[in-house]
Scaffold this active site. Sequence first.
Site, PDB file in Angstrom:
ATOM      1  N   LYS A  18      -5.053  46.016  36.364  1.00  0.00           N
ATOM      2  CA  LYS A  18      -5.363  46.604  34.969  1.00  0.00           C
ATOM      3  C   LYS A  18      -5.147  48.208  34.852  1.00  0.00           C
ATOM      4  CE  LYS A  18      -9.300  49.236  36.366  1.00  0.00           C
ATOM      5  NZ  LYS A  18      -9.172  50.699  36.085  1.00  0.00           N
ATOM      6  N   ASP A 145     -15.348  45.944  37.043  1.00  0.00           N
ATOM      7  CA  ASP A 145     -14.149  45.644  36.590  1.00  0.00           C
ATOM      8  C   ASP A 145     -13.739  44.037  36.760  1.00  0.00           C
ATOM      9  OD1 ASP A 145     -13.469  48.078  35.774  1.00  0.00           O
ATOM     10  OD2 ASP A 145     -12.458  48.727  37.610  1.00  0.00           O
TER      11      ASP A 145
HETATM   12  P1  ATP Z   1     -10.988  50.879  40.928  1.00  0.00           P
HETATM   13  O1  ATP Z   1      -9.903  51.149  39.913  1.00  0.00           O
HETATM   14  O2  ATP Z   1     -11.864  49.563  40.881  1.00  0.00           O
HETATM   15  O3  ATP Z   1     -11.881  52.018  41.077  1.00  0.00           O
HETATM   16  P2  ATP Z   1      -9.145  51.227  42.946  1.00  0.00           P
HETATM   17  O4  ATP Z   1      -7.901  50.342  42.450  1.00  0.00           O
HETATM   18  O5  ATP Z   1      -8.975  52.737  43.007  1.00  0.00           O
HETATM   19  O6  ATP Z   1     -10.368  50.622  42.333  1.00  0.00           O
HETATM   20  P3  ATP Z   1      -9.160  49.415  45.298  1.00  0.00           P
HETATM   21  O7  ATP Z   1      -7.657  49.192  45.420  1.00  0.00           O
HETATM   22  O8  ATP Z   1      -9.868  48.525  44.565  1.00  0.00           O
HETATM   23  O9  ATP Z   1      -9.220  51.023  44.364  1.00  0.00           O
HETATM   24  O10 ATP Z   1      -9.502  50.130  46.870  1.00  0.00           O
HETATM   25  C1  ATP Z   1     -10.729  50.730  46.857  1.00  0.00           C
HETATM   26  C2  ATP Z   1     -11.117  50.564  48.255  1.00  0.00           C
HETATM   27  O11 ATP Z   1     -11.763  49.338  48.604  1.00  0.00           O
HETATM   28  C3  ATP Z   1      -9.904  50.571  49.321  1.00  0.00           C
HETATM   29  O12 ATP Z   1      -9.696  51.831  50.117  1.00  0.00           O
HETATM   30  C4  ATP Z   1     -10.468  49.470  50.481  1.00  0.00           C
HETATM   31  O13 ATP Z   1     -11.056  50.166  51.524  1.00  0.00           O
HETATM   32  C5  ATP Z   1     -11.354  48.769  49.834  1.00  0.00           C
HETATM   33  N1  ATP Z   1     -11.391  47.374  49.523  1.00  0.00           N
HETATM   34  C6  ATP Z   1     -11.880  46.369  49.972  1.00  0.00           C
HETATM   35  N2  ATP Z   1     -11.735  44.855  49.586  1.00  0.00           N
HETATM   36  C7  ATP Z   1     -10.361  45.648  48.966  1.00  0.00           C
HETATM   37  C8  ATP Z   1      -9.420  44.462  48.428  1.00  0.00           C
HETATM   38  N3  ATP Z   1      -9.331  43.070  48.598  1.00  0.00           N
HETATM   39  N4  ATP Z   1      -8.230  45.091  48.177  1.00  0.00           N
HETATM   40  C9  ATP Z   1      -8.065  46.697  48.415  1.00  0.00           C
HETATM   41  N5  ATP Z   1      -9.122  47.323  48.515  1.00  0.00           N
HETATM   42  C10 ATP Z   1     -10.207  46.707  49.070  1.00  0.00           C
END
Ligand code: ATP
Length: 312
Positions: A18, A145
């Site tokens: 997203k 989200d």
């Molecule tokens: P958001 O936009 O929701 O804040 P993000 O995109 O910044 O999230 P994610 O890619 O969701 O961040 O990952 C954040 C942290 O969550 C990662 O560093 C990882 O340690 C942990 N994590 C747990 N499950 C997952 C998963 N299925 N995929 C990716 N990261 C995961």
Amino acid sequence: MTSAHTDPAPVTVRVPAKVNLELLVGPLRDDGFHALSTVYQAVNLHDDVTVAINDEWRCSVVGPYADVVPTDSSNLAMRAARLLADETAIDAAVHISINKSIPVAGGMAGGSADAAATLVACDRLWGLGLSTEELEEYAAELGSDVPFLIRGGTAMGSGRGERLAPVLARGSYHWVFAISDIGLSTPEVYAECDRLRDGSSPRADVPEPNSQLMAALRTGDPHALAPQLTNDLQEAAVSLRPELGELLESGMEFGALGGIVSGSGPTVAFLVEDVEAAIDLTVALTATGAAREVRKAVGPVHGAHVIPARVD
Ligand code: ATP
């Protein structure tokens, strides 16, 4: 014990990332979350999540980001499957395999996407027949989200982002995402936002969506949408990592219509006119070396949905 004769076939679900077209951050609520008003758009950077009946709970990840994603019970997909099993009294473990293409920790909600995909996949695997509304309720327990990544398209989110309402959006929008190596955690960015506001929040009340953004989305014209892109967390993200400000400026100089920090960053999302402009900007940004990776995408796209099994 499982039996090859009776086990249902594995189920694969494709789920998008997203971008927040608007992210308005209101006051801190009693539960520790900020009141938000956001407009999400699902874009075609995808993870594919496959669930299969297994003797024990297991999670595995493949793809370019596999080494930075946990495979233990902290993986959001694992938490989603266990939540659904508990809530629906399913006594069966699954193996969740994630084919990860959504950049990790980039503000594109990749972990939330995997949780959304797992709910949809387990619902099908276990023959639960839950409605989208029921799945979105479980999703809200897993993260703000997660419901949107089930629904997809373009939608408003209120509360802490989990209460969804439809948005009328015409056309397709072309995006270029500049994914940097700069580490930036979501709590760190919210804390900096609070610090910069120092108790004098410009949004003392619960924020509401901007009607000009809604009008722009109805036109389907990226030129109308670009000036409406807003992220209240951007100032905080740039304050913590000034390189992000420079990256935003570079993208605009190279012809983007609009640029915005995606969610809490550190990914920067640029809106461009069409696919040719997306290719040009991707080449230009890649050449600067300012981003680890530059990816093109189109939105809106569908939320988490079952796809045919892969034949390898
Ligand atoms: P958001 O936009 O929701 O804040 P993000 O995109 O910044 O999230 P994610 O890619 O969701 O961040 O990952 C954040 C942290 O969550 C990662 O560093 C990882 O340690 C942990 N994590 C747990 N499950 C997952 C998963 N299925 N995929 C990716 N990261 C995961």
